[in-house]
Write a protein that holds these residues in place. Structure first.
Motif, short mmCIF file in Angstrom:
data_model
loop_
_atom_site.label_atom_id
_atom_site.label_comp_id
_atom_site.label_asym_id
_atom_site.label_seq_id
_atom_site.Cartn_x
_atom_site.Cartn_y
_atom_site.Cartn_z
N GLU A 69 0.88 -1.40 0.07
CA GLU A 69 0.03 -0.06 0.09
C GLU A 69 0.87 1.26 0.03
O GLU A 69 2.07 1.25 0.65
N LEU A 70 0.50 2.23 -0.65
CA LEU A 70 1.13 3.45 -0.65
C LEU A 70 -0.17 4.66 -0.32
O LEU A 70 -1.37 4.57 -0.80
N VAL A 71 0.21 5.24 0.91
CA VAL A 71 -0.55 6.26 1.47
C VAL A 71 -0.18 7.57 0.97
O VAL A 71 0.94 7.90 1.43
N ILE A 72 -1.03 8.39 0.43
CA ILE A 72 -0.63 9.81 0.07
C ILE A 72 -1.26 10.78 0.95
O ILE A 72 -2.51 10.86 0.68
N TYR A 73 -0.55 11.54 1.67
CA TYR A 73 -1.29 12.69 2.63
C TYR A 73 -1.56 13.91 2.06
O TYR A 73 -0.42 14.31 1.04
N ASP A 74 -2.19 14.88 2.43
CA ASP A 74 -2.38 16.34 2.05
C ASP A 74 -2.29 16.32 0.33
O ASP A 74 -1.44 17.02 -0.03
#
Length: 80
Positions: A69-74
């Protein structure tokens, strides 16, 4: 006479079992991209175009078994 057994191990490349899906999210929010691989704990490198992504305030990488998984914030428009 004893017969000798020869074993050859071929390392198969990790393939996508479940490919990356398009994800829609709102600006300023968080998006999670997920894929599933055929080999557990296979090394995964996330890229945007030619640029390799590294964990930090913006990106978080998670891997458990075959799932990556890759989580991208903001989120910004540039992240699409």
């Amino acid at each position: 006479s004893k017969s000798k057994a020869h074993f050859y191990f071929i390392a198969l490349p990790a393939l996508f079992k479940e490919e990356l899906q398009n994800t829609e999210a709102e600006e300023g929010g968080t998006a999670t991209l997920r894929c599933e691989l055929t080999k557990p704990e296979a090394p995964v490198e996330w890229r945007k175009g030619d640029v390799t992504l590294y964990p930090g305030l913006k990106y978080e990488m998670k891997q458990q078994g075959c799932a990556a998984e890759l989580v991208i914030y903001d989120l910004e428009l540039d992240d699409s």
